[in-house]
Scaffold this motif. Structure first.
Motif, PDB file in Angstrom:
ATOM      1  N   SER A   1      53.598  42.924  38.714  1.00 20.96           N
ATOM      2  CA  SER A   1      53.153  42.006  38.381  1.00 20.96           C
ATOM      3  C   SER A   1      51.589  41.219  39.220  1.00 20.96           C
ATOM      4  O   SER A   1      50.641  40.806  38.885  1.00 20.96           O
ATOM      5  CB  SER A   1      54.436  40.228  38.312  1.00 20.96           C
ATOM      6  N   TRP A   2      51.939  40.840  40.042  1.00 24.33           N
ATOM      7  CA  TRP A   2      51.407  40.815  41.352  1.00 24.33           C
ATOM      8  C   TRP A   2      50.118  41.673  41.150  1.00 24.33           C
ATOM      9  O   TRP A   2      48.769  41.172  41.165  1.00 24.33           O
ATOM     10  CB  TRP A   2      51.792  40.486  43.238  1.00 24.33           C
TER      11      TRP A   2
ATOM     12  N   GLU B   1      49.513  43.395  38.957  1.00 22.13           N
ATOM     13  CA  GLU B   1      48.459  43.380  37.711  1.00 22.13           C
ATOM     14  C   GLU B   1      47.219  41.903  38.095  1.00 22.13           C
ATOM     15  O   GLU B   1      46.420  42.204  37.158  1.00 22.13           O
ATOM     16  CB  GLU B   1      49.857  42.885  36.109  1.00 22.13           C
ATOM     17  N   LEU B   2      48.038  41.124  38.521  1.00 25.13           N
ATOM     18  CA  LEU B   2      47.468  39.683  38.657  1.00 25.13           C
ATOM     19  C   LEU B   2      46.193  40.026  39.620  1.00 25.13           C
ATOM     20  O   LEU B   2      45.035  39.608  39.019  1.00 25.13           O
ATOM     21  CB  LEU B   2      48.532  38.959  39.631  1.00 25.13           C
ATOM     22  N   GLN B   3      46.222  40.484  40.255  1.00 20.70           N
ATOM     23  CA  GLN B   3      44.719  40.442  41.007  1.00 20.70           C
ATOM     24  C   GLN B   3      44.038  41.640  40.244  1.00 20.70           C
ATOM     25  O   GLN B   3      42.648  41.621  40.844  1.00 20.70           O
ATOM     26  CB  GLN B   3      45.215  41.743  42.502  1.00 20.70           C
TER      27      GLN B   3
ATOM     28  N   ALA C   1      43.487  41.983  36.904  1.00 20.29           N
ATOM     29  CA  ALA C   1      43.323  40.996  36.609  1.00 20.29           C
ATOM     30  C   ALA C   1      42.004  40.458  36.882  1.00 20.29           C
ATOM     31  O   ALA C   1      41.128  38.970  36.223  1.00 20.29           O
ATOM     32  CB  ALA C   1      44.242  40.055  35.068  1.00 20.29           C
TER      33      ALA C   1
ATOM     34  N   MET D   1      53.707  39.886  31.982  1.00 12.48           N
ATOM     35  CA  MET D   1      53.223  39.142  33.901  1.00 12.48           C
ATOM     36  C   MET D   1      54.249  38.384  33.625  1.00 12.48           C
ATOM     37  O   MET D   1      55.073  36.759  32.670  1.00 12.48           O
ATOM     38  CB  MET D   1      51.514  38.636  32.963  1.00 12.48           C
ATOM     39  N   ASP D   2      54.096  38.055  35.332  1.00 14.08           N
ATOM     40  CA  ASP D   2      54.835  36.723  36.010  1.00 14.08           C
ATOM     41  C   ASP D   2      53.873  35.010  35.709  1.00 14.08           C
ATOM     42  O   ASP D   2      53.141  35.261  36.343  1.00 14.08           O
ATOM     43  CB  ASP D   2      54.925  37.127  37.282  1.00 14.08           C
TER      44      ASP D   2
ATOM     45  N   LEU E   1      53.150  33.547  38.779  1.00 14.32           N
ATOM     46  CA  LEU E   1      51.825  34.315  39.731  1.00 14.32           C
ATOM     47  C   LEU E   1      51.015  33.188  39.475  1.00 14.32           C
ATOM     48  O   LEU E   1      49.907  33.457  39.909  1.00 14.32           O
ATOM     49  CB  LEU E   1      52.423  35.587  40.081  1.00 14.32           C
TER      50      LEU E   1
ATOM     51  N   THR F   1      40.385  39.903  30.426  1.00 15.38           N
ATOM     52  CA  THR F   1      41.886  40.654  31.081  1.00 15.38           C
ATOM     53  C   THR F   1      42.514  41.665  30.536  1.00 15.38           C
ATOM     54  O   THR F   1      43.821  41.960  30.774  1.00 15.38           O
ATOM     55  CB  THR F   1      42.214  39.333  31.194  1.00 15.38           C
TER      56      THR F   1
ATOM     57  N   PHE G   1      45.875  37.158  30.885  1.00 16.68           N
ATOM     58  CA  PHE G   1      45.847  35.908  31.049  1.00 16.68           C
ATOM     59  C   PHE G   1      45.920  35.397  29.057  1.00 16.68           C
ATOM     60  O   PHE G   1      44.773  35.534  28.907  1.00 16.68           O
ATOM     61  CB  PHE G   1      44.556  35.511  31.260  1.00 16.68           C
TER      62      PHE G   1
ATOM     63  N   TRP H   1      41.543  32.906  47.283  1.00 12.81           N
ATOM     64  CA  TRP H   1      41.533  33.725  47.113  1.00 12.81           C
ATOM     65  C   TRP H   1      41.751  35.198  47.614  1.00 12.81           C
ATOM     66  O   TRP H   1      42.732  36.234  47.708  1.00 12.81           O
ATOM     67  CB  TRP H   1      40.579  34.408  45.443  1.00 12.81           C
TER      68      TRP H   1
ATOM     69  N   GLN I   1      45.462  36.690  48.752  1.00 10.15           N
ATOM     70  CA  GLN I   1      45.450  38.063  48.197  1.00 10.15           C
ATOM     71  C   GLN I   1      45.489  38.887  50.154  1.00 10.15           C
ATOM     72  O   GLN I   1      46.831  40.058  49.886  1.00 10.15           O
ATOM     73  CB  GLN I   1      44.166  39.343  47.695  1.00 10.15           C
TER      74      GLN I   1
END
Lengths: 111, 111
Positions: free
Chosen positions: A92-93, A95-97, A99, B1-2, B5, B36, B40, B93, B97
């Motif tokens: 998930s992390w 994917e989040l990054q 996106a 997706m979590d 986060l 995305t 999202f 951000w 990361q």
DNA sequence: CGATGTACATAGAATTTCTATGTATAGGAA
DNA sequence: TTCCTATACATAGAAATTCTATGTACATCG
């Protein structure tokens, strides 16, 4: 550091740290503090309730231990279910990054 | 997706999208959704209050507009202060990361 | 013997985001 | 024509996460 963005990373990082070896709460906090060069400083009021929640969910287990000095600590181990959750959270992390960075890059240079 | 986060990225992404060009709320939601690839999906109950808050903080300004079809929209523009905030949030951000990935990598292969 | 560091814990507040609901109009389908 | 969907905004209340503040207790160093 913008504390707003930190939300949600606590669980991911606790599980990641415990995948290295069992640790007690105070150790988790100091390890993440030094590993991130002070970028992350979790408060005890955030950490301990999170550990209790992870334990209640069966992702970690805690055992009381006594040091040579007679001090008591609660050492947490990651469970198999915890490792699964870690894998999923890591995905998930990633994917989040991807996106977020995709949106940021598309904005870049425009306007 | 979590979804855990995702927290904190809303403000960053709204500001980033508005740095491209002025947009109205519905447009922001659909743009981030398509940019995305559906990763999202902000709810209206999250988006509109956030826009109001950003406007109250002077980071964006909203103006009512009427389309040819007679439909009313509130078009938001980013302000100079909003651009400053965007720069800062982008830096945060990047730091976040790096810090998270540093911890994850240090755990990798261990235990 | 007092201060500091270690070590855990909880209550209550603040913040963010979600669910649910409401209003209203345009345009296409039946 | 009438109904459904998409567009477009909004808020109230709930849920979840994290922080602040506070408390307890012991070890060690000066």
């Amino acid at each position: 550091m913008d504390t707003e963005l930190l939300k949600g990373t606590l669980t991911l990082l606790i599980l990641s740290l415990l995948s290295r070896k069992p640790m007690y709460g105070y150790e988790i906090a100091s390890t993440v503090h030094s590993d991130t060069s002070g970028a992350f400083t979790w408060r005890e009021g955030s950490l301990y309730p999170s550990l209790h929640k992870l334990e209640a969910n069966g992702l970690i287990t805690g055992e009381w231990e006594e040091t040579d000095g007679g001090r008591k600590r609660k050492v947490y181990h990651i469970t198999p279910r915890g490792r699964e959750a870690l894998d999923e959270k890591q995905r998930s992390w990633t994917e989040l990054q991807a996106a977020v960075n995709c949106v940021l890059e598309k904005s870049h240079g425009q306007a």
